[in-house]
Motif scaffolding. Structure first.
Motif, mmCIF file in Angstrom:
data_model
loop_
_atom_site.group_PDB
_atom_site.id
_atom_site.type_symbol
_atom_site.label_atom_id
_atom_site.label_comp_id
_atom_site.label_asym_id
_atom_site.label_seq_id
_atom_site.Cartn_x
_atom_site.Cartn_y
_atom_site.Cartn_z
ATOM 1 N N ALA A 138 0.806 -1.210 0.000
ATOM 2 C CA ALA A 138 0.000 0.000 0.000
ATOM 3 C C ALA A 138 0.844 1.268 0.000
ATOM 4 N N PHE A 139 1.971 1.250 0.718
ATOM 5 C CA PHE A 139 2.799 2.445 0.836
ATOM 6 C C PHE A 139 3.941 2.500 -0.187
ATOM 7 N N ASP A 140 4.119 1.418 -0.940
ATOM 8 C CA ASP A 140 5.252 1.359 -1.864
ATOM 9 C C ASP A 140 5.314 2.532 -2.841
ATOM 10 N N PRO A 153 -2.886 5.798 1.327
ATOM 11 C CA PRO A 153 -3.887 5.646 0.270
ATOM 12 C C PRO A 153 -5.312 5.507 0.792
ATOM 13 N N LEU A 154 -6.218 6.147 0.070
ATOM 14 C CA LEU A 154 -7.637 6.099 0.418
ATOM 15 C C LEU A 154 -8.361 4.962 -0.284
ATOM 16 N N GLY A 327 -4.368 3.221 -4.504
ATOM 17 C CA GLY A 327 -4.986 4.442 -5.001
ATOM 18 C C GLY A 327 -4.304 5.667 -4.422
ATOM 19 N N GLY A 328 -4.822 6.817 -4.744
ATOM 20 C CA GLY A 328 -4.223 8.059 -4.265
ATOM 21 C C GLY A 328 -4.572 8.360 -2.820
ATOM 22 N N GLY A 329 -3.986 9.432 -2.322
ATOM 23 C CA GLY A 329 -4.244 9.863 -0.955
ATOM 24 C C GLY A 329 -3.850 11.314 -0.776
ATOM 25 N N LEU A 330 -3.979 11.810 0.432
ATOM 26 C CA LEU A 330 -3.653 13.203 0.718
ATOM 27 C C LEU A 330 -2.163 13.349 1.022
ATOM 28 N N MET A 366 -13.072 -0.085 -3.610
ATOM 29 C CA MET A 366 -11.978 -0.919 -3.120
ATOM 30 C C MET A 366 -11.014 -0.107 -2.255
ATOM 31 N N VAL A 367 -10.502 -0.722 -1.202
ATOM 32 C CA VAL A 367 -9.520 -0.060 -0.350
ATOM 33 C C VAL A 367 -8.307 -0.973 -0.168
ATOM 34 N N MET A 368 -7.146 -0.351 0.110
ATOM 35 C CA MET A 368 -5.910 -1.095 0.405
ATOM 36 C C MET A 368 -5.777 -1.241 1.917
ATOM 37 N N TYR A 369 -6.844 -1.695 2.547
ATOM 38 C CA TYR A 369 -6.884 -1.714 4.009
ATOM 39 C C TYR A 369 -7.689 -2.925 4.455
ATOM 40 N N ASP A 370 -7.221 -3.582 5.510
ATOM 41 C CA ASP A 370 -7.881 -4.769 6.048
ATOM 42 C C ASP A 370 -9.022 -4.330 6.953
ATOM 43 N N THR A 371 -10.218 -4.364 6.398
ATOM 44 C CA THR A 371 -11.371 -3.916 7.176
ATOM 45 C C THR A 371 -12.541 -4.866 6.976
ATOM 46 N N ASP A 372 -13.400 -4.940 7.962
ATOM 47 C CA ASP A 372 -14.631 -5.723 7.848
ATOM 48 C C ASP A 372 -15.750 -4.794 7.422
#
Length: 440
Positions: A138-140, A153-154, A327-330, A366-372
């Motif tokens: 995600a941070f690469d 990333p958002l 994806g992008g982010g702030l 879609m998100v690059m985050y482990d969420t339920d």
């Protein structure tokens, strides 16, 4: 002067100094402000639409403003099509806002190379339970120095999902294409029956590049070749394999895969054309999941399924892939300091923290985050795509690696091919642009 008088004078002076210190606080860019003054913070982003993801992100920005009355927040939502150019204009003048939405790849890398950004690593380190739940990689795209991260990333970018209308495929007895030959057969059958094979809205010319050519070309050339060509190290965009890849795109054009006037309608219009049953397929990104969730009925969406683009005969790339990545982010302007910087980091956490990641996922994005997520809050189509993406590899999106000039060259070049241009001519323009801009 008596000792007691001297002591009284010293105490008086200290009192005045401390009082003076209490009257000021840090202003943006390191200036001072009188006590009670608001911290000014500017943020630019491209979540300007009416889709659920855009509304969700804006709601967290609004929540930050409500929860932080000491911050005077100037948040500007700029439409996607004009966003990158507008940001480039202010970047050239070194007048970036405090926070700005940046894309993964060349966009954020160029801002970093211009010394316009500063890392946000400290807010990640202050919240390890949040940092450690981002998915691998995600941070690469945003780690420009060792262990220094410049964006959280958002979203997860998946740009080349092949959406197809199961009802139309069944009605006309067409097999969902897994090979290029099957794709050509499908295109012919649908055209013969008055159905547009593939909906495309390429008015903003990034669409064909982002959704089709990156994934299609990777099947021909393989990922390693593309990265070498991007770096101009042992490969060029005039190489036969890339000209061949553009030739496959030209086959789509020549066989009337797209509707008339595809270069004059936008991506949203193409989505509506597809969901209303006028086209059998559409190659698009995960953003279409979000857009359709806000504009289409569940009845319409239950007839839509998803897969990957078909394989190419003799291709060097893995056919079970989708182009995409983080994806992008702030990102944070290098000029933002003091209280403004602290407020900016707080806003980054608000907009990309655990609560926001869950909400964004539940907006069918879609998100690059482990969420339920609550299954009842997402569409059936989103779940299909979510499961597809989990089973596929990720390959580069072209404009995430190309320079801005080269990205414009391939975007415009695909429009040229759609209007009769040749693969060889477009390949040369892309190669010249990439060579010229990487040599600077």
């Amino acid at each position: 002067m008596k000792p007691i008088q001297k002591m009284g004078l010293v105490l008086l002076m200290l009192t005045l100094i401390l009082a003076g210190c209490g009257e000021s606080s840090s202003k943006p860019n390191g200036e001072t402000a009188n006590k009670g003054d608001k911290v000014k913070l500017t943020v630019w982003h491209n979540f300007a639409g009416d889709d659920l993801r855009a509304k969700t992100v804006r709601s967290f920005i609004d929540q930050f403003a409500q929860d932080n009355p000491d911050v005077e927040l100037d948040a500007q939502a700029i439409p996607v099509d004009g966003y990158r150019q507008r940001l480039s204009t202010v970047a050239a003048a070194n007048e970036l806002p405090d926070l700005m939405f940046v894309y993964a790849g060349s966009h954020s890398a160029e801002l970093y190379k211009a010394d316009l950004l500063q890392p946000i690593t400290d807010v990640l380190d202050q919240n390890p339970e949040w940092r450690d739940k981002f998915l691998q990689g995600a941070f690469d795209p945003f780690t420009f120095k060792e262990k220094e991260v410049y964006t959280a990333p958002l979203a997860m970018s998946a740009t080349s999902i092949l959406y197809y209308n199961t009802t139309l495929f069944e009605k006309h007895g067409v097999k969902v294409p897994t090979t290029w030959e099957e794709m050509m057969t499908a295109i012919k059958v649908f055209n013969d029956n008055g159905v547009t094979p593939i909906a495309l809205g390429n008015k903003a010319p990034w669409v064909a590049q982002s959704t089709i050519i990156g994934s299609l070309a990777d099947r021909v050339t393989g990922t390693e070749w593309f990265k070498n060509a991007s770096e101009q190290k042992g490969a060029k965009f005039t190489d036969p394999e890339f000209v061949e890849a553009l030739g496959y795109f030209k086959q789509l054009v020549d066989n009337k895969a797209f509707q008339e006037g595809a270069n004059s309608i936008d991506n949203t219009q193409a989505e509506q054309y597809f969901i209303q049953g006028n086209a059998a397929m559409m190659v698009s990104g995960a953003w279409t999941l979000t857009n359709l969730a806000s504009s289409a009925s569940e009845e319409q969406m239950k007839n839509i399924d998803v897969t990957v683009l078909p394989s190419i005969p003799g291709g060097k790339g893995d056919p079970n892939t989708i182009s995409g990545g983080a994806g992008g982010g702030l990102a944070l302007s290098k000029r933002t300091e003091g209280a403004a910087r602290e407020a900016a980091l707080k806003l980054i956490y608000t907009v990309s923290g655990p609560e926001a990641q869950k909400a964004i996922a539940e907006s069918n994005s879609m998100v690059m985050y482990d969420t339920d997520i609550d299954q009842a809050k997402v569409t059936s189509l989103y779940y299909k795509a979510f499961n597809l993406v989990k089973k596929t590899g990720i390959t580069p999106v072209y404009d995430a690696y190309l320079t801005a000039e080269a990205g414009e060259a391939i975007n415009n070049g695909l429009q040229e091919i759609m209007m009769g241009g040749t693969p060889e001519s477009v390949a040369k323009k892309l190669q010249d642009a990439q060579a010229r801009s990487t040599a600077q």
